[in-house]
Motif scaffolding. Sequence first.
Motif, mmCIF file in Angstrom:
data_model
loop_
_atom_site.group_PDB
_atom_site.id
_atom_site.type_symbol
_atom_site.label_atom_id
_atom_site.label_comp_id
_atom_site.label_asym_id
_atom_site.label_seq_id
_atom_site.Cartn_x
_atom_site.Cartn_y
_atom_site.Cartn_z
ATOM 1 N N THR A 163 0.863 -1.479 0.002
ATOM 2 C CA THR A 163 -0.078 0.087 -0.050
ATOM 3 C C THR A 163 0.933 1.246 0.060
ATOM 4 N N VAL A 164 1.797 1.148 0.774
ATOM 5 C CA VAL A 164 2.744 2.187 0.705
ATOM 6 C C VAL A 164 3.750 2.465 -0.238
ATOM 7 N N PHE A 165 4.124 1.515 -1.051
ATOM 8 C CA PHE A 165 5.105 1.847 -2.019
ATOM 9 C C PHE A 165 4.513 1.577 -3.392
ATOM 10 N N THR A 166 3.397 1.203 -3.406
ATOM 11 C CA THR A 166 2.917 0.809 -4.944
ATOM 12 C C THR A 166 2.478 2.383 -5.504
ATOM 13 N N ASN A 167 2.725 2.522 -6.767
ATOM 14 C CA ASN A 167 2.305 3.577 -7.580
ATOM 15 C C ASN A 167 1.001 3.701 -8.244
ATOM 16 N N SER A 168 0.210 2.874 -8.122
ATOM 17 C CA SER A 168 -1.108 2.562 -8.573
ATOM 18 C C SER A 168 -2.174 2.831 -7.546
ATOM 19 N N ARG A 169 -3.019 3.826 -7.700
ATOM 20 C CA ARG A 169 -4.171 4.121 -6.563
ATOM 21 C C ARG A 169 -4.624 2.988 -6.376
ATOM 22 N N LEU A 170 -5.081 2.221 -7.491
ATOM 23 C CA LEU A 170 -6.101 1.039 -7.267
ATOM 24 C C LEU A 170 -5.421 -0.071 -6.450
ATOM 25 N N ALA A 171 -4.423 -0.312 -7.297
ATOM 26 C CA ALA A 171 -3.447 -1.495 -6.277
ATOM 27 C C ALA A 171 -3.303 -1.051 -4.899
ATOM 28 N N VAL A 182 -14.042 -0.132 0.666
ATOM 29 C CA VAL A 182 -13.448 -0.225 -0.484
ATOM 30 C C VAL A 182 -14.613 0.228 -1.557
ATOM 31 N N ILE A 183 -15.862 0.076 -1.568
ATOM 32 C CA ILE A 183 -16.899 0.424 -2.519
ATOM 33 C C ILE A 183 -16.732 1.899 -2.530
ATOM 34 N N LEU A 184 -16.586 2.578 -1.294
ATOM 35 C CA LEU A 184 -16.778 4.083 -1.439
ATOM 36 C C LEU A 184 -15.376 4.514 -2.066
ATOM 37 N N PHE A 185 -14.424 3.967 -1.891
ATOM 38 C CA PHE A 185 -13.187 4.562 -2.316
ATOM 39 C C PHE A 185 -13.151 4.319 -4.054
ATOM 40 N N VAL A 186 -13.797 3.246 -4.403
ATOM 41 C CA VAL A 186 -13.779 2.755 -5.791
ATOM 42 C C VAL A 186 -14.587 4.028 -6.392
ATOM 43 N N LEU A 187 -15.832 3.993 -5.932
ATOM 44 C CA LEU A 187 -16.542 4.971 -6.506
ATOM 45 C C LEU A 187 -16.167 6.492 -6.679
ATOM 46 N N VAL A 188 -15.069 6.699 -5.749
ATOM 47 C CA VAL A 188 -14.623 8.121 -5.850
ATOM 48 C C VAL A 188 -13.489 8.311 -6.478
ATOM 49 N N LEU A 189 -12.743 7.112 -6.539
ATOM 50 C CA LEU A 189 -11.317 7.160 -6.981
ATOM 51 C C LEU A 189 -11.140 7.617 -8.235
ATOM 52 N N SER A 209 -25.372 4.249 6.049
ATOM 53 C CA SER A 209 -24.484 3.829 5.120
ATOM 54 C C SER A 209 -25.193 4.200 3.735
ATOM 55 N N LEU A 210 -26.508 3.929 3.709
ATOM 56 C CA LEU A 210 -27.301 4.281 2.378
ATOM 57 C C LEU A 210 -27.174 5.697 1.729
ATOM 58 N N THR A 211 -27.183 6.447 2.813
ATOM 59 C CA THR A 211 -27.336 7.961 2.527
ATOM 60 C C THR A 211 -25.756 8.103 2.042
ATOM 61 N N ILE A 212 -24.680 7.671 2.603
ATOM 62 C CA ILE A 212 -23.443 8.144 2.167
ATOM 63 C C ILE A 212 -23.143 7.506 0.889
ATOM 64 N N ILE A 213 -23.574 6.264 0.633
ATOM 65 C CA ILE A 213 -23.204 5.383 -0.540
ATOM 66 C C ILE A 213 -23.963 6.026 -1.813
ATOM 67 N N PHE A 214 -25.485 6.105 -1.333
ATOM 68 C CA PHE A 214 -26.176 6.857 -2.428
ATOM 69 C C PHE A 214 -25.850 8.026 -2.985
ATOM 70 N N THR A 215 -25.388 9.063 -2.079
ATOM 71 C CA THR A 215 -25.264 10.386 -2.457
ATOM 72 C C THR A 215 -24.108 10.417 -3.195
ATOM 73 N N ILE A 216 -23.100 9.616 -2.869
ATOM 74 C CA ILE A 216 -21.959 9.314 -3.560
ATOM 75 C C ILE A 216 -22.016 9.013 -5.141
ATOM 76 N N SER A 217 -22.794 7.823 -5.240
ATOM 77 C CA SER A 217 -23.345 7.397 -6.519
ATOM 78 C C SER A 217 -23.890 8.371 -7.375
ATOM 79 N N GLU A 218 -24.777 9.114 -6.778
ATOM 80 C CA GLU A 218 -25.418 10.099 -7.383
ATOM 81 C C GLU A 218 -24.427 10.975 -8.027
ATOM 82 N N ALA A 219 -23.463 11.695 -7.186
ATOM 83 C CA ALA A 219 -22.629 12.587 -7.593
ATOM 84 C C ALA A 219 -21.557 12.236 -8.255
ATOM 85 N N ALA A 220 -21.217 10.977 -8.369
ATOM 86 C CA ALA A 220 -20.012 10.433 -9.069
ATOM 87 C C ALA A 220 -20.587 10.467 -10.627
#
Lengths: 782, 136, 117, 507
Positions: free
Chosen positions: A628-636, A672-679, B125-136
Motif C-alpha cells: 500500500t505504501v510503495f505502490t504507484n497505482s492508486r487502485l492497487a 472499498v466500495i466508497l473508495f472505488v466510487l470516488v477514486l 450507510s445508504l445515505t453516504i453511498i447513494f449520495t456518492i453514486s449520484e454525484a459520481a
Amino acid sequence: MIIPIFVTTIFKSMLLSILAGLFVAVGLIFIGKFIKNKWAAVSLTALPLGLFIYFLNYIPQIASGEIIYQKISWIPSFGVDLSFQLDGLSLLFSLMITGVGTLVFAYTSAYLKGHEYLDRFYAYLSMFMAAMLGLVLSDNLISLFVFWELTSISSFYLIGFNNTSEASRKSALTALGITGIGGLFLLAGALLLGSITDSYSIAEMLQNKDFLLQHEFYILAVIFIFGAAFTKSAQFPFHFWLPGAMKAPTPVSTYLHSATMVKAGIYLLLRFSPILGSTEFWNTTLILVGAVTMLYSAFHLLFRTDLKGILAYSTIAALGILVFLIGLGTQEAIIAALVFIVVHALYKASLFLITGIIDHETGTRDITKLAGLRKVLMPVAIAGFIAALISGGVPPSIGFVGKDLIYEATLGMPTNAILLTVIAIVTNILLFYAGFVAGVKPFTGKLPETYEKVHLPSWLMWFPPLLMVSAGMVFGIFPQLLESAFVGPATSSLVNDSEGFHLKLWHGFNTILGLSAITLVVGLLLYFILKPTHRLENFINKLEVISPKSILFFLTNGFEDFSKGWTNFFQNGYLRHYIATIVGFLVVALAFIIFSNFDLSLDVSSFSELTTYEIAIAIMMIGAVIFTVFTNSRLAAVASMGVVGFAFCLLFLFYSAPDLAMTQFSVDTLTVILFVLVLYRLPKYLHLSKNVLRLEHGILSLAFGSLITILVLKVLQEDQNSEITNFYAENSYLLAKGKNVVNVILVDFRGVDTLVEISVLIVAALGVFSLLKLRLKTRDKK
Amino acid sequence: MKTIILRTASDFLLPVLLLFSLFILLRGHYLPGGGFIGGLVAAIAFVLDAFANGLKNTKTLLKIHPGFLMPVGLSLAFVSAVTPLFFDLPLMTGLWASEPIPVIGNLGSALFFDTGVYLVVIGASLTIIFTISEAA
Amino acid sequence: MEILLAVITGLLYAAGIYMMLRRSLVKLILGIILLGNGVNLLIFLLGRITKGKPPIIPEEAKVFQEIYADPVPQALILTAIVISFGLQAFAIILVKRTYKVLGTDDLDQLNTTDEDS
Amino acid sequence: MSNLAILSPLLIHLLFSILLMFAWRSLKWQKSLTIIGNSIALAASIWVFILVYEHGTQTVQSGNWQAPFGITFVGDMLAVTLVLLTCISGFAVAIFSVVSVIKARLKFGYFSVFHFLLMGLIGAFLTGDIFNLYVWFEIIIISSFVLISLGGEKNQLEGAVKYFTLNFLASMIFLTALGVLYGLTGTLNMADLSQKIVLLENQALVEICAVLFLVGFGIKSAVFPLYFWLPASYHTPPSAVSAIFAGLLTKVGVYALIRVFTLIFVGDLFLETLLLSIAILSIFSGGIGALIQNNIRKVFSYLIICHIGFMIGGLGLFTTVAIAGTIFYLIHDIIVKTNLFLISGLIYRLRSTSSLQKLGGLYDQYPKISLLLAIPLFSLVGIPPLSGFWPKISLILAGFEQQNYWFVGAVIFGSLITLVVIAKVWSEAFWKEPKPVKKWKKFVDFSQLKQIQKAQLIFPIAFLSVVSLYIGFGAEHIQQLSERIANELMDNQQYIDAVFKTRTDAR
C-alpha cells in the motif's frame, strides 16, 4: 449580593464621588445629543465643581490630622475591596483633580463648541476624572490598579479623539502601550507586595514597613513600582509618549498630560516613599532617573517651535524634578515636591489653556509665527504673563516659594549638594525660558497682519487660566493659605515630624536667594538671546535617530519581523510540516521517557506460540501494508488496503472476536466500495516529494512505529486483571439477559457509547450529504 | 456491471440478505451479531442491488429516502434510552418483559435500542453511498 | 505471536504516519485508514489476546465456566471501527470535493488559508 | 430526580437534533425549534447548576450499573459550570445563526448538527468514563468537520482538510493512550483509574500514557507546538460556527487536560514541567502571531492560542490558587471568545470585509454598537475590573508562590500583547477611515436588514457582554466558584467517593 452592597453604601460619599463621574460618562452615551447646546455643556461643569466643593469641605477635618477611611467589601476572595482613604496627600490630589477639572470642563464647552462628538469628549473626561479620583483615594492596591488602568484607557480615547488622523491613532497606541507596560508592572508589584504582607491595603503595608524592607523581594517590588511610576510619569527613557500625546485636543493636554494623570506616577512614589523609601536603592535610582529626565527634556525644549511641544518637554522636566525631589527623600525635599506639584499644576495648566486659545483663534501654535497678540487678546496676555512669572519663580508668585524650597532641599543634602543644586538650577533656568516663550513671547512684539482680525473668545476660555494664575499670585503672597489648606496636611501624611516648618515668601538674604537671582537673570538672558527657529528644530530632529523613541521603534519593528518569521516558520501552510512537528514532538517526548526509564529486555514466556496460520496472516498483513505504501497505482493501493482489512477479519476470527470479524468485513467492504466510487474522479499519483524528504519522513514514521511497538511489548509484560470483565462475565446473562457479552456491552453495559456512536454516523452521513449536494454560488458568500 | 447474472442474483439475494440481516439483529444478544452488523449487512444488500439494478430502481424499491431512517432509528434508540427515566431509573436502564417470547427470547428495551442502531446504520450507510453514486 | 503482532502494530502506525506525510490527498486518506487500523490492533492486543474462546456464554450455561477472551476491548474496537467508518467516509468525500473545487491533489497547494490576507 | 436532572441539557439537545432532522424541509420550523431547544437547554442547565451548587456532586450510573461497570456521569461543580457555559454560548450562537448563516447552509442540516455538537460538548464535560469521553470527542469533531466544511467553499475546504487530518491524528493518539491505559489497569472509569494507577509498579508506562493524553488533548486545545490546525481553519467557516468553535471546542481540550491531570495523572514533575513549557510557548507564539495578522478573525484565532497558554500554565503550576485561576480564566474565556467571533461576524455584516486594512469608521457610524463591542474586547484584554483581569491575579500569585518567574513573565507578556493587539484592532477597525470594499452582489448590508434581524444579530452579543460584565463585576461569586472547583479538583477523593458512593446498594 452585589446589589444590596451598592444600595446600602451608595450614600457613603467617597464612592459616590467617584461613581458620579462614571454615571455621567455612561449617561452621556444615551443622552449625549442633548448636551450639544452650549449651556447644557456648561452645566456639566457642575460635576467637577460640586466635587471640588465637596472636597474643600474636608479641609478642616484633614488639617486637624484626621484620616477618613471607608471600606466597602467587593471581592474578599482576592482581598480586594473598595477602601478609600482620605488623608492630606489624597486631599491635595483630589482638589487638584476636581479644581483643574472644573476649569477644563468649562473651557472645553467653548473650545469644542459645536463639535460633532462633544458628548463623547465629556464622557471621556468624566470617566477620566472618576478614575483619577479613585486612584488617589484608593487604599487597596488592587483597586488602585483598577483605576490606574482606567486612566490609561481614558487617555487612549482622548489622545485618539481625532480618530481619523493617523498620527493621533499612532500616538494613542504608543501612549497606551507604554502606560500599559507600566500598568502590568504595577499589577505585578501590587501582587508581590500583597503576597509579602498578606494584604493589599497600603495602610497595612505601612505597618509592615520593616518587614518589607528586609524581605528578599524588596528590590523586585521596588522595581515594579518604579516601572509603573516612570512610565506613567513619563520619565526617561519612557518619556516619549508624552510629546506624542499632544495630538489630543488642548483641554486633554492640560488636564491629563500636565496637571493630573502624569502625576499619578508621582503620587504612587509619594505614597510609597514612607513604605519602601529611605533605602539607598530607592533614593539613588530616583535621583538618577529624575536628574536625567530633567536635563534631557529641559535641553530638548530649547529646540522646539511648537508651543505644545515646548510645554510637553517642560512638563517632562517638571516631572523629572518631582521624581528627583522624592529621591532626595528628606523632609525639605518632600515638602518642596508637594509645593511644586501645586505650582506646576497652576502655571502649566494655564499655559496649556492659553496655548489652546492661541491655537483656537489663530490656527497655529508655531512660536516663530506668533507675536503681538496682546493687542487682540489682552486678558489672555495678562494670564500668560503671570503664568510665566510663576513658572520662572519670580517673586512674589508662588513659583518663587516653590523654587526656594527646591534649592533648600538640594543644598541640604549631606552629599553631592553642589552637583544636585547645579542640576536643579540648570533645569530651572530652562523652565524659566520655557515659561516665557509660551506665556510671554506670543503676546509681545508686533502683531502680524494676518492676526489683526483675531478676537477674544468666550470668557469661558480665558477666565479659567486667569483664575488659576491669580490663585498662584495669591498663594505667593499668602503662602500660609497654601500651607494650611493643601501642603500642610499632605506633608503630615508623608513625613513623621512636620512641625516647625512653614512656607514663607521671604527668607531674608541668603544663598538661596542668590541662586534664585541667578536663575532669574540667566533665564531672562536666554529668553532674549535664543530665538526658537525651525533650523534648530530640524537639527535636533536629526539626533532623534538615537533617541529612546527611535530605539524602541527599531526594537518593535525588529520584534515584528521576528514575529513574522516565527509565525510563518510554524504556520507555513504545509500540512505535512504540521504533522511532522506534532509527531516529532511526540516521538521526542516518548523516546525521552522510554530510554530514561526502561531496560529493553523482554520476557517472552507469557506470550502465546506461533502457528502456521498466524504466520501466514502476519505475512499477508505486512506485505499488504508495505505494498500500500510503495505502490504507484492508486487502485492497487486501495486493493491492498482491502487485503489489510480482510487480514484483520481473519485475525479477529482467530482470536475469538467473531463480532469484530463480521463488522470489520462489512465495513471494509463498504469502504472499498466508497473508495472505488470516488477514486475514478481523483487524479493519478504524482511523484511529488523529494527523496531526501521521503527519507526524513520515513525515519520519523519508523521511529514513531518502533516506539509504539516497544510500548506495546512493555505493556504486555504487566499483569492485567480486569475487574469489570469478570463482572460482565458473571452478570451478562443473569442481570442483562444476554449471552453474547460483546453485544450486551454494546447495548446495555455501555449503551451510551453506542447511542453516541450512531449519532456520529448520522452526522457523518449528513456531512457527506451536504458536502456533495450543497453548492454555494460564489456570489452567495456568507 | 449490470450483467444478467448479477441482476438475477441480486433479485434473489436482496430478500435473502435482508432476512439474514434481521436474523443477525435479533440473535445478537445470544450469538455474534447485533444491530451494527445487521445494519451493515442490510446496507450491503441494498448497495449490491443498486449496482445490479441501478440506483433508481433501488430507490423506488426503498420508497423512502434512506436518510429518513436515521432520525427514525435514533428516535427509537432515544426513546428506549430515556424511558427508564420515567420510572425513576437512570438513563439506559434495561427494562424487560416478565415472560420470554418465543423465537426472540427475552424482550427488553435492549432490543428496541438495537433495532434503532440497526435502522441508523442502514440509513447512514445508504445515505453516504447513494449520495456518492449520484454525484459520481 | 504477541511480538509479531506488536511489530505489525508499529508498522501500521509508521505506514499510516508516512502516508499522511505525503503530498497526495489520496495517500492522506490511505494513511488515515492505516493508522486507524493500527490503533484498533493496539487496543485488541493490549486487551490480551486469547485463541478460540469467544466471549459468548454457552447455550446451556448461565455464566462462563472456562477462560474466555476479554469482551471489553472487542466492544471498544467495534465502536471505534464504526466511528472510523463514519470519519473515513466523510474524509473520502471531503477529499473528493476538495479536488473538485481546487483542481489539485497536491496538499502543498492548499496553503492559501495560512497566508496572511 | 437527579437521574434526570444532570443529563437533561444533554438529552434536550439530542431530542432537538432528532426533531430538527424531521423538520428538515422547513426552514421556519428549524429556526423556531433551535431557539426553543436552546432556551430549554439553557433553563435546564441553570437548574442543574443550582442543584449541584446546593447539593454537591451528583452522579448518574447509566443503565443502573454501578461504577466502574457501567458508564458513570458525574456532575461535579466543574462539569456543570461548563455545561452552563456551553448552554449560554449555544443559546447566543443559535440566535445569531438564524440571521447570519445563509439559507443554503441552514437547509442542509446546520442546526441539527449544531445541536449534536452541543450535545457532544455537554457529554464530554459530564462523563466519568474515559472511553465514553473518546466517543463524545468523536461526535464533537465529526460535527465540527461538518460545520466547518458546510458550504464547501474553496478556503473552507482547504481549512477543513487540515482541521480534519490533525484532529483525526489527535483522536488516534487519544485512542492509543486509552488502549494502553486499559491494557495496564483493565478499567475505563476515571475514578477507578485514579485509584488503580497509583498501584502500578511501572510508573514510566503511566508517564508515557500521560504524554499521549497530553498530546492528544493538546492538539485539541491548540497549544504550542500542536496548534497548527487552528489558524489554518478557524477563519474559514461562517462566524457563528467559528464562534462556537472558539468558545468551546478548544476549551473541551483544556477541560480534558484539567480532568485527566487532576484525577488520573497527579503530581508528576516531568509532566508539570512539560505543561508549563508548552503553556509559556503557547502564550508567546499565539501573542506574536496575533500581532502580525491582518484578518480580524485570524487575529482572534491566534489570541485563542495565546490565552489557552494561561490556562494550561495554571494547570502546570498545580496549586489550588493556580487551578482556581485556570478555572476562572476558562469561565471568562468561553464567554468572551464566543462573543469575539460573533463580533467578527457582525463586523463583516457591517463592512463586508474582515481585513483590518480595509475596515474602519465603525465608531463614527455605529457609536453605540461600537461601545457594546468594546465591552468584550476590553474584557478579553483584562482591563480591570472586566472579566479577563481577575484570573490573572491568581495566576501571577501562584507563579510567585511557586517561584516560576518565567510563567509570571509570560502572563504579563501575554496581557501586554493582547492589550496592544486589541488596541490596534480598535484603532484600525473602529477609528480609521474605511477603505472602499468590493461587495458581493447579493451581500445584504446591515442597514438593509429588518429591525428584528438586526436585533437577532445584536442581542446575542449584548447578552454575552452582560454575562462578561457579570463575571467582571461579580468576580467574587466567580472566584468563590473557581476556588470551590479548584478544591474539588485538588482533592480528587471527593470525586472518587461521589462515583462509588452508591456501590453498596447495587441492584
